[in-house]
Design an enzyme around this catalytic site. Structure first.
Site, PDB file in Angstrom:
ATOM      1  N   HIS A  65       0.990  -1.301  -0.038  1.00 56.76           N
ATOM      2  CA  HIS A  65      -0.105  -0.168  -0.181  1.00 56.76           C
ATOM      3  C   HIS A  65       0.859   1.214  -0.075  1.00 56.76           C
ATOM      4  O   HIS A  65       0.596   2.431  -0.954  1.00 56.76           O
ATOM      5  CB  HIS A  65      -1.001   0.216   1.108  1.00 56.76           C
ATOM      6  CG  HIS A  65      -2.017  -0.974   1.168  1.00 56.76           C
ATOM      7  ND1 HIS A  65      -3.365  -0.515   1.236  1.00 56.76           N
ATOM      8  CD2 HIS A  65      -2.161  -2.150   0.572  1.00 56.76           C
ATOM      9  CE1 HIS A  65      -4.287  -1.325   1.162  1.00 56.76           C
ATOM     10  NE2 HIS A  65      -3.597  -2.284   0.743  1.00 56.76           N
ATOM     11  N   GLY A  71       4.456   6.205  -3.865  1.00 58.59           N
ATOM     12  CA  GLY A  71       5.770   5.422  -3.799  1.00 58.59           C
ATOM     13  C   GLY A  71       6.136   5.113  -2.526  1.00 58.59           C
ATOM     14  O   GLY A  71       5.488   5.389  -1.560  1.00 58.59           O
ATOM     15  N   ASP A  73       7.470   5.533   0.270  1.00 56.20           N
ATOM     16  CA  ASP A  73       8.053   6.677   1.162  1.00 56.20           C
ATOM     17  C   ASP A  73       7.718   6.872   2.502  1.00 56.20           C
ATOM     18  O   ASP A  73       7.775   8.105   3.326  1.00 56.20           O
ATOM     19  CB  ASP A  73       7.905   7.917   0.254  1.00 56.20           C
ATOM     20  CG  ASP A  73       6.259   8.246   0.224  1.00 56.20           C
ATOM     21  OD1 ASP A  73       5.528   7.514   0.660  1.00 56.20           O
ATOM     22  OD2 ASP A  73       6.264   9.415  -0.224  1.00 56.20           O
TER      23      ASP A  73
END
Ligand code: HEM
Ligand code: NAG
Ligand code: NAG
Ligand code: NAG
Ligand code: NAG
Length: 330
Positions: A65, A71, A73
């Site tokens: 997810h 992205g 991050d």
């Protein structure tokens, strides 16, 4: 002029369509700055998985997810506060299990004592996921490091291309190919459903009032359908009821998921569809017949998704706490 414009345009489009930034990440990123990086994560993962066996699946799903939205991050780890309604409160997050968040917090706490302000939450999540997959029997793969934690986590305007079990397979495929993942890579990544569980509401449409003539999806193995109907009989009153994704070997990372699909033991309609659709069926056959091939392809696809839209340099920060930005007002 026209030529230059066109060239520029194509350049920008290719960057935005395929934003893989592999070059800046390295596998030994913390070698000097935090030499115990691997050891600390490995210890945290081992302790947590032994005490709470649901951790591996919860973390793998959380990582997927995170990477899919904004992205890889750690944007999914941000908690909602008075200033910002965060990504994880979006309805696509359908109940991400707390154990995935917890393992990142635990590893981060130890790492902050050992090497303060050095290790990003996104690198912790990527590495913990790999270690957990390995721990429950899956393949090992290299995780490149040096991700920065994202500065954006929004409830509104999040990527709507999140695959849901109720979507047609064509739609799910189009979501993966839009992110430069092939159909084969999609089938390999779906093998993650060899562990973990799904709540009844994610597949109840296959069990009750399936169609005008059939109460239950006829592609289910009949005994399996009966078991699920019993399990989920009260799911509206008790929404915590959940079934193992892989009914045969629920806690083991293996290729049983694909064998299950061939026997009507796929849980979600998006799982079962992989065995029906001619575009995906050959890959299901291949992975069912050859676990080594599945492990190779899963590992490569995980390495690839781990690099999806990663932030480096001043595109992000190393968070002090994984659930909040360093500047609390953003
Ligand atoms: C192909 C499209 C996919 C769809 C439609 C889908 C959908 C879902 C749904 C609805 C659940 C159940 C959530 C719940 O009830 O709590 C789930 C669980 C899970 N998914 Fe997926 N998923 C997909 C792909 C993936 C991928 C690519 C991965 C990872 C690489 C993944 C990993 C997992 C894991 C590990 C679980 C179990 C979570 C747990 O036990 O806490 N899924 N998925
Ligand atoms: C798209 O995926 C292919 C196959 O995995 C890979 O070789 C290629 O580098 C990717 N393209 C970009 C721009 O990242
Ligand atoms: C569902 O609810 C009924 C009545 O409250 C109860 O008798 C039954 O045991 C419940 N079934 C499950 C699977 O929880
Ligand atoms: C299974 O896959 C592996 C890895 O790709 C390959 O080397 C091996 O020959 C395959 N085995 C069979 C029986 O096809
Ligand atoms: C809509 C929804 O399910 N939101 C949940 C997202 O995840 C967080 C953290 O687990 C929950 O608190 C939300 O309820």
């Amino acid at each position: 002029m026209t030529f230059h414009f066109l060239y520029f345009h194509i350049f920008i489009v290719s960057l935005t369509l395929f934003p893989f930034t592999q070059s800046k990440l390295t596998t030994n990123y913390y070698q000097k700055s935090c030499p115990k990086f691997n050891e600390i994560i490995q210890n945290a993962v081992t302790d947590k998985q032994i005490s709470t066996p649901t951790t591996a699946a919860a973390t793998l799903r959380l990582f997927f997810h995170d990477c899919w939205i904004e992205g890889c991050d750690a944007s999914v780890l941000i908690a909602t506060n008075t200033f910002n309604k965060a990504e994880r409160d979006g309805d696509i997050n359908l109940s991400l299990a707390g154990d995935g968040f917890d393992i990142v917090t635990r590893a981060k706490t130890t790492l902050e004592l050992e090497c303060p302000g050095i290790v990003s939450c996104s690198d912790i999540l990527a590495t913990a996921t790999r270690d957990l997959v390995k721990m429950v029997g899956g393949p090992f793969y290299k995780v490149r490091l040096g991700r920065k934690d994202g500065l954006v986590s929004k409830y509104e305007g999040i990527d709507v291309s999140f695959p849901l079990p109720t979507m047609s397979l064509s739609k799910i495929i189009s979501y993966f190919t839009a992110k430069n993942f092939t159909i084969q890579e999609m089938v390999a990544l779906s093998g993650a459903h060899t562990i973990g569980f799904s709540h009844c509401k994610e597949f109840s449409d296959r069990l009750f009032h399936f169609s005008k003539t059939k109460e239950t999806d006829p592609t289910f193995h009949p005994e399996y359908a009966k078991g699920l109907r019993d399990l989920c009989a009260n799911y509206t009153k008790d929404p915590s009821m959940a079934a193992f994704n892989d009914v045969m070997t629920p806690g083991k990372f293996d290729n049983m998921y694909y064998l299950n699909l061939q026997r009507g033991l796929g849980l979600l309609s998006s799982d079962a569809a992989l065995w029906v659709d001619e575009r995906t069926k050959p890959f299901v056959k291949m992975y069912a017949a050859n676990q080594t091939k599945f492990f190779e392809d899963f590992a490569r696809a995980m390495e690839k998704i781990s690099l999806y839209k990663v932030k480096t340099g001043n595109q992000g920060e190393v968070r002090h706490r994984c659930d909040s930005f360093n500047d609390l007002k953003t």
